[in-house]
Scaffold this motif. Sequence first.
Motif, PDB file in Angstrom:
ATOM      1  N   ARG A  35       0.794  -1.272  -0.248  1.00 21.06           N
ATOM      2  CA  ARG A  35      -0.082   0.072   0.057  1.00 21.06           C
ATOM      3  C   ARG A  35       1.113   1.234   0.565  1.00 21.06           C
ATOM      4  O   ARG A  35       0.365   2.024  -0.582  1.00 21.06           O
ATOM      5  CB  ARG A  35      -0.795  -0.124   1.075  1.00 21.06           C
ATOM      6  CG  ARG A  35      -2.316  -0.734   1.340  1.00 21.06           C
ATOM      7  CD  ARG A  35      -2.694  -1.803   2.291  1.00 21.06           C
ATOM      8  NE  ARG A  35      -4.439  -2.033   1.369  1.00 21.06           N
ATOM      9  CZ  ARG A  35      -4.049  -3.388   0.534  1.00 21.06           C
ATOM     10  NH1 ARG A  35      -2.408  -3.910   1.054  1.00 21.06           N
ATOM     11  NH2 ARG A  35      -4.949  -4.598   0.537  1.00 21.06           N
ATOM     12  N   THR A  39       0.418   3.641  -3.565  1.00 15.67           N
ATOM     13  CA  THR A  39       0.621   4.587  -3.452  1.00 15.67           C
ATOM     14  C   THR A  39       0.993   6.073  -3.854  1.00 15.67           C
ATOM     15  O   THR A  39       0.590   6.362  -4.270  1.00 15.67           O
ATOM     16  CB  THR A  39      -0.265   5.290  -1.902  1.00 15.67           C
ATOM     17  OG1 THR A  39      -0.983   4.186  -1.403  1.00 15.67           O
ATOM     18  CG2 THR A  39      -0.532   6.545  -2.219  1.00 15.67           C
ATOM     19  N   ALA A 193      -2.633   7.975   4.715  1.00  8.97           N
ATOM     20  CA  ALA A 193      -3.673   7.124   5.331  1.00  8.97           C
ATOM     21  C   ALA A 193      -3.430   6.878   6.825  1.00  8.97           C
ATOM     22  O   ALA A 193      -2.125   7.200   6.992  1.00  8.97           O
ATOM     23  CB  ALA A 193      -3.653   5.801   4.561  1.00  8.97           C
ATOM     24  N   LEU A 195      -3.123   3.402   9.295  1.00 10.41           N
ATOM     25  CA  LEU A 195      -3.206   2.536   8.914  1.00 10.41           C
ATOM     26  C   LEU A 195      -2.873   1.256  10.448  1.00 10.41           C
ATOM     27  O   LEU A 195      -2.340   2.419  11.992  1.00 10.41           O
ATOM     28  CB  LEU A 195      -2.033   1.973   8.191  1.00 10.41           C
ATOM     29  CG  LEU A 195      -1.960   2.498   6.873  1.00 10.41           C
ATOM     30  CD1 LEU A 195      -0.596   2.785   6.233  1.00 10.41           C
ATOM     31  CD2 LEU A 195      -3.605   1.955   5.707  1.00 10.41           C
ATOM     32  N   ASP A 216       0.002   6.018  10.711  1.00 11.91           N
ATOM     33  CA  ASP A 216       0.180   7.082  10.111  1.00 11.91           C
ATOM     34  C   ASP A 216       0.474   6.849   8.915  1.00 11.91           C
ATOM     35  O   ASP A 216       2.544   6.781   9.518  1.00 11.91           O
ATOM     36  CB  ASP A 216       0.116   8.333  10.534  1.00 11.91           C
ATOM     37  CG  ASP A 216      -0.996   8.741  10.794  1.00 11.91           C
ATOM     38  OD1 ASP A 216      -1.697   8.636  11.147  1.00 11.91           O
ATOM     39  OD2 ASP A 216      -0.647   9.862  11.816  1.00 11.91           O
TER      40      ASP A 216
END
Length: 223
Positions: A35, A39, A193, A195, A216
């Motif tokens: 991720r 991203t 995000a 997480l 974060d």
Amino acid sequence: MKLKQLEGYLGDVAAFREPKVQLEQYPTTAHLASRILYTAESSFGDIEHKAVVDLGCGCGMLSVAATMMGASSVVGIDIDADALEIAQENIDEFDIGDTVDLVRASLCADAVGSEGELLLNEHLVGGMAKKFDTAVLNPPFGTKPGNKGIDLLFLQAACLMAESAVYSLHKSSTREFLVRKAQTWGFDCEVLAELKFDVPMMYKFHKKKSVDIAVDLLRLSRK
């Protein structure tokens, strides 16, 4: 490459065989790594055809992920020879030796400050200042004795080395402090995000099977 495809490939990256508690060695999962790098590339174009540095690379999870997302070159830096040995095995397994180089070095200076605080290894970091387009890192949280502030030190090093952007995982509880600090370094800081970092039962002092820590995913971009 699609996100699920990337995560599937990263599932084959070998992790620490004998993690060292003092170095706060907790593996970055394939779920998190995929991720972060997906991203960084799909939303910002910060990986493909870019020079990437992976600070505290450990066994090379983020380095492998960066390469699979099209980085032109990756340098992984870590203090631990055992972790770098596994990282090299992963590089060989994925046949990415032409792209990834590993460096054994500490981001911390040998000496400490007047109040015992950790200091930046200015010789190492200064020699690599703005040598990379992008930095990626999952730094130690700084919870062990002698490690206080090491998360901030890693982030500072990343900002000095990266010309454009930094992607880093930090405890959500430190968010406001890090956003303010980034401003003083000439960077904007955005939370991409929120997480959950899964810390499995790895060390003798762990009492629970696993613990989820709120973290974060930060993106720091040079102003």
